[in-house]
Design an enzyme around this catalytic site. Structure first.
Site, PDB file in Angstrom:
ATOM      1  N   ARG A 165     -10.756 -27.512  24.959  1.00  0.00           N
ATOM      2  CA  ARG A 165     -11.604 -26.367  24.629  1.00  0.00           C
ATOM      3  C   ARG A 165     -13.075 -26.747  24.781  1.00  0.00           C
ATOM      4  NH1 ARG A 165      -7.758 -26.734  20.329  1.00  0.00           N
ATOM      5  NH2 ARG A 165      -6.407 -24.897  20.108  1.00  0.00           N
ATOM      6  N   LYS A 191      -9.167 -28.193  17.124  1.00  0.00           N
ATOM      7  CA  LYS A 191      -9.510 -27.026  16.319  1.00  0.00           C
ATOM      8  C   LYS A 191      -8.948 -27.166  14.915  1.00  0.00           C
ATOM      9  CE  LYS A 191      -9.419 -21.980  16.789  1.00  0.00           C
ATOM     10  NZ  LYS A 191      -8.917 -20.869  17.646  1.00  0.00           N
ATOM     11  N   HIS A 268     -12.571 -21.153  29.435  1.00  0.00           N
ATOM     12  CA  HIS A 268     -11.208 -21.174  28.903  1.00  0.00           C
ATOM     13  C   HIS A 268     -10.172 -20.982  30.003  1.00  0.00           C
ATOM     14  CE1 HIS A 268      -9.962 -21.826  24.860  1.00  0.00           C
ATOM     15  NE2 HIS A 268      -8.992 -20.931  24.916  1.00  0.00           N
ATOM     16  N   ARG A 271      -8.643 -24.314  30.867  1.00  0.00           N
ATOM     17  CA  ARG A 271      -7.626 -24.743  29.895  1.00  0.00           C
ATOM     18  C   ARG A 271      -6.331 -23.967  30.113  1.00  0.00           C
ATOM     19  NH1 ARG A 271      -6.640 -26.549  24.481  1.00  0.00           N
ATOM     20  NH2 ARG A 271      -5.710 -24.980  23.119  1.00  0.00           N
ATOM     21  N   HIS A 294      -2.162 -26.512  19.753  1.00  0.00           N
ATOM     22  CA  HIS A 294      -1.900 -25.220  19.130  1.00  0.00           C
ATOM     23  C   HIS A 294      -1.380 -25.402  17.712  1.00  0.00           C
ATOM     24  CE1 HIS A 294      -1.386 -23.085  23.271  1.00  0.00           C
ATOM     25  NE2 HIS A 294      -2.620 -22.991  22.830  1.00  0.00           N
ATOM     26  N   TYR A 303       2.806 -19.193  27.477  1.00  0.00           N
ATOM     27  CA  TYR A 303       2.676 -19.770  28.821  1.00  0.00           C
ATOM     28  C   TYR A 303       4.030 -19.822  29.514  1.00  0.00           C
ATOM     29  CZ  TYR A 303      -2.003 -21.063  27.369  1.00  0.00           C
ATOM     30  OH  TYR A 303      -3.299 -21.022  26.931  1.00  0.00           O
TER      31      TYR A 303
END
Length: 337
Positions: A165, A191, A268, A271, A294, A303
């Protein structure tokens, strides 16, 4: 109960935001927290006549009934995703207040919220677009006043080959790239404070080594110390959010692929391209989840689902299938043993 129980909601919101600021969220995230908290808090005071200003709404007045009414007003003119985000912010706020002993419980479980649809992946369009982008940036300086293709290539390669990210790229240090030959990795501050490790292959490792060599020549050996930021601007200063976004945009322009970048997914998209190609090459949702950092498997599963759709579209475009469809015309095909 804590002596802050009588304090205004407005003052406690400021304390919560100060606590969140220590976790180093992006300015955009912190602004979103403030916006969601202040808008809903203002709506809780509208039952009073005249409506109470934010600094006079007592935190103890925010019962489940009051919060449900405020969220109903908030939701009337907003998308489900906005309501869901605001609900999550207020849930975090009350969780903070409970931990601080300010309130006895969290009313948010009693407040309804819409199910937020997971965002669809937005990779670069075109099968060979990532390769075209890398080749264009590596092979031509263009019209730049102070070209630094090695640095630009390192940024793109980290996003395309490690799926980082924007905030993760900016947080990298020189020492974040570590490990023995054949076991190289990049250690990522993910994150929500979740660290992860992403393996890197020889190609990306070489790109990063070439970039650091050029940086050493530009700014001296001390510029590449272990604690130094991995990514810097042309003056040797740490690369910042706006500078990184501009760098990626300029790379798209130099490569002539601006029309293949999905709207609203500039950096993004790199990514998303990393994750989509993982899925196309057979990676499981669990593997994608670990590599991308995630928080839930559902985000990674999108995905897989997108890739399955692309595979079906590819099969549908097969000339033999088109011929068969033409022979059959509009007739349905029955199943046989």
């Amino acid at each position: 109960m804590h002596d802050k129980a009588g304090e205004s909601t407005g003052r406690l919101i400021e304390e919560f935001l100060t606590d969140r600021a220590t976790r180093k969220p992006s300015p955009h995230t912190l602004a979103a927290y403030r916006r969601d908290l202040t808008i809903i808090a203002a709506l809780t005071g509208t039952d009073e006549t005249p409506p109470l200003p934010l600094d006079q709404v007592p935190i103890t007045a925010l019962s489940p009934r009051i919060m449900r009414a405020a969220f109903a007003r908030f939701a009337a003119a907003r998308a489900a995703a906005s309501v869901h985000r605001a609900w999550s912010t207020w849930n975090s706020f009350f969780t903070f207040l409970v931990a601080e002993g300010v309130v006895a419980g969290n009313p948010m479980p009693a407040v309804g919220r819409p199910r937020a649809a997971l965002p669809r992946p937005k990779p670069l369009r075109g099968e060979d677009t990532p390769e075209e982008l890398l080749a264009a940036v590596a092979g031509a300086a263009g019209r730049q006043r102070d070209p630094w293709p090695e640095r630009d290539l390192a940024v793109l390669a980290l996003a395309l080959c490690a799926g980082l990210r924007l905030s993760e790229l900016l947080a990298l240090r020189v020492s974040s790239v570590a490990g023995r030959d054949g076991e190289r990795r990049v250690d990522v501050a993910g994150k929500g404070g979740r660290p992860r490790t992403v393996p890197i292959e020889a190609g990306l490792d070489r790109v990063l080594a070439d970039y650091l060599d050029t940086r050493r020549r530009r700014f001296g050996a001390r510029s590449v110390g272990p604690d130094a930021p991995l990514l810097v601007d042309r003056r040797g200063e740490p690369l910042r959010r706006g500078g990184l976004q501009y760098l990626v945009e300029s790379c798209y322009r130099r490569a002539g692929i601006g029309d293949r970048v999905p709207k609203g997914a500039r950096l993004h998209a790199l990514r998303h391209t990393f994750a989509t190609r993982l899925a196309e090459d057979g990676a499981s949702a669990a593997e994608i989840m670990r590599l991308l950092g995630h928080a839930s498997l559902a985000s990674s599963q999108t995905y897989i689902e997108v890739t399955a759709g692309q595979q079906r579209a590819a099969v549908r475009s097969n000339r033999t299938n088109r011929t068969l469809a033409g022979l059959l015309g509009g007739r349905a095909v029955g199943g046989g043993g």
